[in-house]
Write a protein that holds these residues in place. Structure first.
Motif, PDB file in Angstrom:
ATOM      1  N   LEU A   1     -19.232 -33.940  15.740  1.00 16.61           N
ATOM      2  CA  LEU A   1     -20.466 -33.797  16.067  1.00 16.61           C
ATOM      3  C   LEU A   1     -21.323 -33.688  15.056  1.00 16.61           C
ATOM      4  N   PHE A   2     -21.584 -32.762  14.369  1.00 21.31           N
ATOM      5  CA  PHE A   2     -22.142 -32.225  13.326  1.00 21.31           C
ATOM      6  C   PHE A   2     -22.593 -33.422  12.337  1.00 21.31           C
TER       7      PHE A   2
ATOM      8  N   LEU B   1     -29.749 -28.401  16.248  1.00 19.47           N
ATOM      9  CA  LEU B   1     -29.171 -28.759  17.679  1.00 19.47           C
ATOM     10  C   LEU B   1     -27.897 -28.531  17.957  1.00 19.47           C
ATOM     11  N   MET B   2     -26.981 -27.836  17.117  1.00 19.06           N
ATOM     12  CA  MET B   2     -25.824 -27.712  17.283  1.00 19.06           C
ATOM     13  C   MET B   2     -25.448 -26.477  18.012  1.00 19.06           C
TER      14      MET B   2
ATOM     15  N   VAL C   1     -21.878 -36.957  12.918  1.00 20.39           N
ATOM     16  CA  VAL C   1     -22.681 -37.781  13.592  1.00 20.39           C
ATOM     17  C   VAL C   1     -24.122 -37.697  13.789  1.00 20.39           C
ATOM     18  N   LEU C   2     -24.348 -36.495  14.026  1.00 18.60           N
ATOM     19  CA  LEU C   2     -26.012 -36.091  13.961  1.00 18.60           C
ATOM     20  C   LEU C   2     -26.840 -36.251  12.719  1.00 18.60           C
TER      21      LEU C   2
ATOM     22  N   VAL D   1     -27.379 -40.003  12.285  1.00 19.32           N
ATOM     23  CA  VAL D   1     -28.391 -40.490  13.044  1.00 19.32           C
ATOM     24  C   VAL D   1     -29.682 -39.847  12.453  1.00 19.32           C
ATOM     25  N   PHE D   2     -29.975 -38.651  12.335  1.00 20.24           N
ATOM     26  CA  PHE D   2     -31.027 -37.927  11.757  1.00 20.24           C
ATOM     27  C   PHE D   2     -31.524 -38.613  10.298  1.00 20.24           C
TER      28      PHE D   2
ATOM     29  N   PRO E   1     -32.171 -33.907   7.638  1.00 19.31           N
ATOM     30  CA  PRO E   1     -31.115 -34.324   8.734  1.00 19.31           C
ATOM     31  C   PRO E   1     -30.014 -33.067   8.937  1.00 19.31           C
TER      32      PRO E   1
ATOM     33  N   ALA F   1     -29.985 -31.574  12.538  1.00 19.69           N
ATOM     34  CA  ALA F   1     -28.574 -31.501  13.118  1.00 19.69           C
ATOM     35  C   ALA F   1     -28.346 -29.856  13.379  1.00 19.69           C
TER      36      ALA F   1
END
Length: 438
Positions: free
Chosen positions: A308-309, A272-273, A311-312, A315-316, A265, A269
Motif C-alpha cells: 500500500l505504501f 496517510l499510512m 502504491v500511494l 500515485v502521489f 510523495p 504517503a
C-alpha cells in the motif's frame, strides 16, 4: 588524497566562501544546542515517547528534539507545512497565482502570508503535541499553565528555527531550511552505526562491514535517482536585430527530471499510512478482520503495509509532478524565446510532447522512488536495528542526498568563478535546484 587537500585549501582561500562556511557551522551549532533545551515545567526522564509511524519520522527530521520535549520540538516542520499549503494554493487559486507573478513584491507578500500561516500551524500542532506526547506524570506544574506557556515557547522556537534557516540561505552555504532538516537526520547517524555495531558484536564484524558496503551502494543509487534527467533537445531560431543575425543555430536541452516530485510523495504517503490502522482500531473489538488489519498496518515491516505504501507513492508521484511541472507554460516560454523542439511544432504540440515524455519517465521514477521508500523495511527484516535501517532509504536518505548535492553545487560554483578546479574531475555537480534551460 593530494587533490582533496588542494581542494580544501582552495575552498578556504576564498574569503567569501570561508565566511559563509563558518557562518553555516555557527548557525547549525545554535540549532543543535537549542534542541537539547527542554521546555520549562517538565521532567524529561518521565517522557514515554514511542517513535512509531509519522511521529517517529518527525523525531528523525528534528534530530530527537521531538522526543525530548525541546523548545525546538516542532522545529521547522510547521513552516514546511505552511509552505506546501501556500504552494498548492498558488497552483489552485487565481489570487495567489496573480501574486506570484508580481515579482519581488508578490514574493514578499507570499512570504508574509507563509509566516502568518506558520504561526497558526505551530499553535495548532503545539497544543496537539503537548496533549498527546507529554504525560501528566512528567509535569512539574499544572497542565493548564504548562500548556499556555509551552505553546508560546514552541511558536517562538519555530520562528527562531525559520530565522536560522533564512540566515543560512543568505549568509551561509546551501538552502537553510533543508540544511536544518538534514542536520537533524545526520545527528542520529553516528548513534545508529554504534547501535548496529554493538548488536552484531565482534563475532559478526564481517556482516557489519557488508552492511556498510550495501549502504554505500544504496546512497549511490539515491544520487542517481536524484540527478537522473531526460534531456529534450531545443533548437533556437535566428533572430535579426537591425542588420545583424543573432542566436542562430543554438541548441540547448530541456532537462526533465526522472524524479521531479522529490521526497514529497513519500511524505504524503507516510502521512496517510496511519489511516488504515486508525480506522480499523475503531472496530477491532467487534471484528476479528478489523483487529487483524489494525495489527498489520501498525507495523511498517509487513508486506501489506509496504504494498500500500508503494502504491500511494506512485500515485502521489504522478500527482505532484502534474502540479509542479506545467508543460503548457514551458511550451509558451519556449515559443516566446524563439525555441522549438526539432520535429515538433511550437505551441500545443510541444506541450503534448513534453507531457508524453514526462509520463514515460515519471513511471519508472515513481517505481524507483517506491523501492527506495521500502528499503528500510527490508533492512529491518534482515536483522538490522531500526535506527540504522532508516538510513537505507526513505525520506531521510533522499533529503540528505539532495541537500548535500545542492551544497556541493554552490561550493563548486564559487571555485569555478575563482578559476579553481571543481570538486569533480568527470563533470560539474548537479543539484536539485538546477533551472530549466528554455
Amino acid at each position: 588524497m593530494k587533490r582533496f587537500i588542494d581542494t580544501l585549501k582552495n575552498i578556504f582561500s576564498i574569503e567569501e566562501l570561508r565566511t559563509r562556511i563558518l557562518n553555516t557551522l555557527l548557525f547549525i551549532t545554535i540549532f543543535r544546542l537549542g534542541s537539547f533545551v527542554v521546555l520549562p515545567g517538565i521532567e524529561p526522564d518521565r517522557m514515554n515517547f514511542s517513535a512509531q509511524g509519522l511521529l517517529g519520522l518527525l523525531d528523525t527530521f528534528l534530530g530527537g528534539a521531538f522526543s525530548k520535549a525541546s523548545i525546538f520540538a516542532l522545529g521547522i516542520m510547521p513552516y514546511i507545512s505552511a509552505s506546501i499549503a501556500i504552494q498548492l494554493l498558488t497552483m489552485a487559486l487565481p489570487y495567489f497565482q496573480k501574486m506570484q507573478k508580481e515579482g519581488e513584491s508578490g514574493r514578499k507578500k507570499l512570504n508574509q502570508i507563509t509566516r502568518v500561516l506558520t504561526i497558526i500551524v505551530t499553535f495548532a500542532q503545539g497544543i496537539t503535541y503537548l496533549k498527546t506526547t507529554v504525560p501528566d506524570e512528567a509535569l512539574l506544574v499544572s497542565r493548564s499553565i504548562f500548556t499556555v506557556s509551552s505553546v508560546f515557547i514552541l511558536i517562538a522556537g519555530t520562528m527562531f528555527c525559520m530565522w536560522l534557516g533564512e540566515r543560512i540561505t543568505d549568509k551561509g552555504v546551501g538552502n537553510g531550511i533543508s540544511m536544518l532538516i538534514m542536520i537533524g537526520i545526520v545527528s542520529r547517524f553516528p548513534g545508529a552505526i554504534y547501535q548496529e555495531f554493538a548488536s552484531r558484536g565482534s563475532s559478526q564484524i564481517l556482516i557489519f562491514v557488508l552492511e556498510l558496503v550495501a549502504l554505500y551502494f544504496v546512497i549511490m543509487g539515491a544520487v542517481m535517482l536524484t540527478q537522473a534527467v531526460r534531456r529534450v533537445p531545443i533548437q533556437y531560431a535566428k533572430q535579426v536585430v537591425g542588420n545583424r543575425a543573432i542566436g542562430g543555430g543554438q541548441r540547448q536541452y530541456l532537462p526533465l527530471k526522472v524524479n521531479a516530485a522529490g521526497v514529497m510523495p513519500i511524505i504524503f504517503a507516510q502521512a496517510l499510512m496511519f489511516v488504515p490502522s486508525l480506522v480499523a482500531s475503531l472496530f477491532a473489538e467487534t471484528s476479528d478482520f478489523a483487529s487483524n488489519v489494525a495489527t498489520i498496518f501498525a507495523t511498517y515491516t509487513t508486506w501489506q503495509y509496504n504494498v500500500l505504501f508503494g502504491v500511494l507513492i506512485i500515485v502521489f508521484t504522478f500527482f505532484y509532478t502534474a502540479i509542479s511541472v506545467n508543460p503548457q507554460q514551458i511550451a509558451d516560454d519556449m515559443k516566446r524565446g524563439g525555441g522549438f523542439i526539432p520535429g515538433i511544432k511550437p505551441g500545443q504540440q510541444t506541450s503534448d510532447y513534453i507531457s508524453t515524455v514526462l509520463d514515460r519517465i515519471t513511471f519508472p521514477g515513481a517505481i524507483m522512488l517506491a523501492i527506495v521508500a521500502i528499503l528500510p523495511a527490508l533492512a529491518s527484516l534482515v536483522g538490522m536495528t531500526s535506527s540504522f535501517a532508516q538510513f537505507f532509504g526513505g525520506t531521510s536518505l533522499l533529503i540528505m542526498v539532495g541537500v548535500v548535492l545542492d551544497t556541493l553545487q554552490q561550493i563548486e560554483s564559487y571555485l569555478l568563478m575563482r578559476r579553481y578546479e571543481g570538486l569533480m574531475k568527470s563533470g560539474r555537480i548537479k543539484g536539485r535546484t538546477e533551472s530549466i534551460a528554455v
